[in-house]
Scaffold this motif. Structure first.
Motif, short mmCIF file in Angstrom:
data_model
loop_
_atom_site.label_atom_id
_atom_site.label_comp_id
_atom_site.label_asym_id
_atom_site.label_seq_id
_atom_site.Cartn_x
_atom_site.Cartn_y
_atom_site.Cartn_z
N LEU A 1 0.81 -1.22 0.00
CA LEU A 1 0.00 0.00 0.00
C LEU A 1 0.84 1.27 0.00
CD1 LEU A 1 -2.62 -1.17 2.65
CD2 LEU A 1 -2.93 -1.09 0.17
N ALA A 2 2.17 1.10 0.18
CA ALA A 2 3.09 2.24 0.22
C ALA A 2 2.67 3.26 1.27
CB ALA A 2 3.21 2.90 -1.15
N SER A 3 2.18 2.75 2.41
CA SER A 3 1.69 3.65 3.45
C SER A 3 1.57 2.91 4.78
CB SER A 3 0.33 4.24 3.06
OG SER A 3 -0.29 4.89 4.15
N PHE A 4 2.15 3.46 5.83
CA PHE A 4 1.96 2.90 7.16
C PHE A 4 0.52 3.10 7.63
CE2 PHE A 4 6.55 3.21 7.12
CZ PHE A 4 6.96 2.13 7.88
N THR A 5 -0.05 4.27 7.29
CA THR A 5 -1.42 4.58 7.72
C THR A 5 -2.43 3.63 7.08
OG1 THR A 5 -0.83 6.91 7.99
CG2 THR A 5 -3.18 6.37 7.81
N LEU A 6 -2.34 3.44 5.77
CA LEU A 6 -3.27 2.55 5.09
C LEU A 6 -3.10 1.11 5.55
CD1 LEU A 6 -3.14 3.98 1.44
CD2 LEU A 6 -4.92 4.31 3.17
N ALA A 7 -1.86 0.71 5.80
CA ALA A 7 -1.61 -0.66 6.28
C ALA A 7 -2.24 -0.87 7.65
CB ALA A 7 -0.11 -0.93 6.33
N ALA A 8 -2.10 0.12 8.53
CA ALA A 8 -2.70 0.01 9.86
C ALA A 8 -4.21 -0.09 9.77
CB ALA A 8 -2.30 1.22 10.70
N HIS A 9 -4.82 0.71 8.87
CA HIS A 9 -6.27 0.66 8.69
C HIS A 9 -6.71 -0.71 8.17
CE1 HIS A 9 -10.32 2.11 7.88
NE2 HIS A 9 -10.23 1.59 6.67
N GLU A 10 -5.99 -1.26 7.20
CA GLU A 10 -6.34 -2.56 6.65
C GLU A 10 -6.21 -3.66 7.69
OE1 GLU A 10 -5.11 -4.03 2.54
OE2 GLU A 10 -3.74 -5.20 3.80
N LEU A 11 -5.18 -3.58 8.53
CA LEU A 11 -4.92 -4.64 9.51
C LEU A 11 -5.69 -4.46 10.81
CD1 LEU A 11 -1.06 -4.79 8.95
CD2 LEU A 11 -2.71 -6.53 8.26
N GLY A 12 -6.30 -3.30 11.00
CA GLY A 12 -7.07 -3.05 12.21
C GLY A 12 -6.21 -2.82 13.44
N VAL A 13 -5.02 -2.23 13.24
CA VAL A 13 -4.13 -1.92 14.36
C VAL A 13 -3.73 -0.46 14.24
CG1 VAL A 13 -3.27 -4.29 14.55
CG2 VAL A 13 -2.08 -2.66 13.06
N THR A 14 -2.94 0.02 15.19
CA THR A 14 -2.50 1.41 15.14
C THR A 14 -1.29 1.56 14.22
OG1 THR A 14 -0.97 1.19 17.01
CG2 THR A 14 -3.29 1.72 17.52
N GLN A 15 -1.10 2.77 13.74
CA GLN A 15 0.06 3.04 12.89
C GLN A 15 1.35 2.81 13.68
OE1 GLN A 15 -0.02 6.79 10.83
NE2 GLN A 15 2.18 6.81 10.51
N ALA A 16 1.33 3.16 14.95
CA ALA A 16 2.53 2.97 15.78
C ALA A 16 2.89 1.50 15.88
CB ALA A 16 2.29 3.56 17.17
N ARG B 1 17.81 -1.30 6.14
CA ARG B 1 16.60 -0.49 6.02
C ARG B 1 15.72 -1.08 4.94
NH1 ARG B 1 17.86 5.69 5.23
NH2 ARG B 1 15.59 5.73 5.48
N LEU B 2 14.44 -1.19 5.22
CA LEU B 2 13.50 -1.76 4.27
C LEU B 2 12.76 -0.68 3.48
CD1 LEU B 2 12.03 -4.61 6.51
CD2 LEU B 2 13.78 -4.81 4.73
N PHE B 3 12.70 0.51 4.03
CA PHE B 3 11.98 1.61 3.36
C PHE B 3 12.83 2.88 3.37
CE2 PHE B 3 8.53 -1.08 4.94
CZ PHE B 3 7.74 -1.20 3.81
N HIS B 4 12.70 3.65 2.30
CA HIS B 4 13.15 5.04 2.30
C HIS B 4 11.98 5.85 2.84
CE1 HIS B 4 16.76 4.12 0.08
NE2 HIS B 4 16.07 3.58 -0.92
N ARG B 5 12.15 6.49 3.96
CA ARG B 5 11.09 7.28 4.57
C ARG B 5 11.25 8.73 4.13
NH1 ARG B 5 12.39 2.98 7.59
NH2 ARG B 5 10.80 1.92 8.84
N LEU B 6 10.42 9.14 3.19
CA LEU B 6 10.48 10.48 2.63
C LEU B 6 9.52 11.40 3.38
CD1 LEU B 6 10.53 9.38 -1.12
CD2 LEU B 6 12.46 9.72 0.44
N HIS B 7 9.43 12.66 2.95
CA HIS B 7 8.62 13.63 3.69
C HIS B 7 7.14 13.25 3.69
CE1 HIS B 7 7.17 17.29 5.41
NE2 HIS B 7 6.56 17.68 4.30
N ARG B 8 6.60 12.90 2.53
CA ARG B 8 5.17 12.57 2.45
C ARG B 8 4.92 11.19 1.85
NH1 ARG B 8 1.65 16.69 3.31
NH2 ARG B 8 2.49 18.80 3.47
N SER B 9 5.95 10.39 1.71
CA SER B 9 5.77 9.08 1.11
C SER B 9 6.89 8.15 1.55
CB SER B 9 5.76 9.19 -0.42
OG SER B 9 7.01 9.67 -0.89
N ILE B 10 6.72 6.87 1.23
CA ILE B 10 7.76 5.88 1.49
C ILE B 10 7.95 5.04 0.25
CG2 ILE B 10 7.32 5.73 3.98
CD1 ILE B 10 5.79 3.13 3.42
N THR B 11 9.15 4.58 0.05
CA THR B 11 9.46 3.66 -1.05
C THR B 11 10.34 2.55 -0.53
OG1 THR B 11 11.41 4.93 -1.73
CG2 THR B 11 9.32 5.48 -2.80
#
Length: 310
Positions: free
Chosen positions: A30-45, A61-71
């Protein structure tokens, strides 16, 4: 046969947390921690902690954490491909066992042009050959991303090499001008490329799959008209073909898609130049999914009359 206890211990040592892998797969897909948390029913943290746990255990490192996105990093991409494939295989077995022996629904992604002009006219023959086929069409404006959709297979037009799936050739393609018999009754048929450029042309927007416009078609033939005479511009190719069928002008005919209209006499192929594309149509199956008998039957059905249909 049960696995040896030493093998089980080895798996647990090398794969310390299945939960972390599940949450990593969702973030990567999903390229998103927020969307993944919503799909899994857990918190983003919680998701962030699981991914950080994996990174600490692996030492990369598994992700490049950019300002508004991750890759995904190179290491993250390598892990994602394996994890996604394994999870899809496991999910497929669970789904098949839970649903019993009945034929599973096959989700096929295709552009509206391909589904309306090539697939649907052959649907009756497909059902006759596969009575248990349960098909769901996922119509896409552009190329479907198999990593972000619950898709079993997709029809794509291109070179045949995509990073998110394995491809099987359906057929090649040829592009040429078409119009209706009604139009020919009231207009002089163009006999040169220059006359064609000045005839009322129907344009459709090019797509991410590499479909060409009139200007591009002329250029592939080495002809550069000073100006094109557009009678109508359409966003969708299906609209351009329907307009041509109803006598509004000349459209570019993609041979595999307009074959049925030409065979029925609704469209006429003008005896001018044509261009055979280097790209072709493929069935693409996401990595991790098996080419099932249903998909094999779908490929055979879509290829029906293809060798001589132009």
């Amino acid at each position: 046969m049960k696995p040896a206890s030493s093998a089980v211990k080895g798996y647990r040592r090398l794969i310390p947390s299945v939960t972390a892998l599940v949450e990593f797969e969702a973030v990567a897909r999903l390229a998103s921690f927020t969307l993944a948390a919503h799909e899994l029913g857990v918190t983003q943290a919680a998701v962030s902690r699981q991914v950080k746990y994996l990174e600490d255990r692996l030492g990369v490192r598994l992700f490049h954490r950019l300002h508004r996105s991750i890759t995904l990093t190179e290491e993250g991409e390598a892990l994602y491909l394996v994890v996604a494939e394994s999870m899809q295989k496991i999910a497929g077995v669970f789904d098949r066992l839970a649903s019993g022996p009945a034929q599973q629904e096959l989700v096929l992604a295709a552009t509206s042009a391909f589904s309306q002009l090539r697939l649907l006219p052959r649907l009756a023959a497909l059902r006759a050959a596969q009575p248990d086929l349960q098909l769901r069409l996922s119509t896409q404006m552009f190329t479907a991303d198999l990593r972000h959709k619950e898709i079993d297979a997709a029809v794509r037009f291109g070179a045949g090499s995509w990073s998110d799936g394995s491809s099987t050739l359906l057929f090649d393609e040829e592009v040429f001008p078409v119009c209706s018999r009604r139009w020919l009754e009231t207009h002089e048929s163009p006999v040169t490329l220059d006359a064609l450029a000045n005839a009322p042309l129907i344009e459709s927007d090019s797509t991410s799959e590499g479909w060409m416009t009139w200007d591009e078609w002329f250029r592939t033939l080495g002809f550069r008209p000073a100006q094109l005479n557009f009678a109508l511009r359409c966003t969708l190719y299906t609209d351009a073909i329907q307009a041509s069928r109803h006598g509004q002008g000349i459209a570019l005919g993609w041979g595999r898609l307009v074959h049925d209209f030409i065979a029925a006499g609704d469209l006429v192929r003008l005896p001018l130049a044509s261009f055979r594309t280097r790209d072709a149509y493929y069935i693409v199956v996401p990595h991790g999914r098996t080419i099932t008998p249903a998909i094999e039957g779908l490929i055979d059905g879509l290829r029906q009359d293809a060798p001589g249909d132009q």
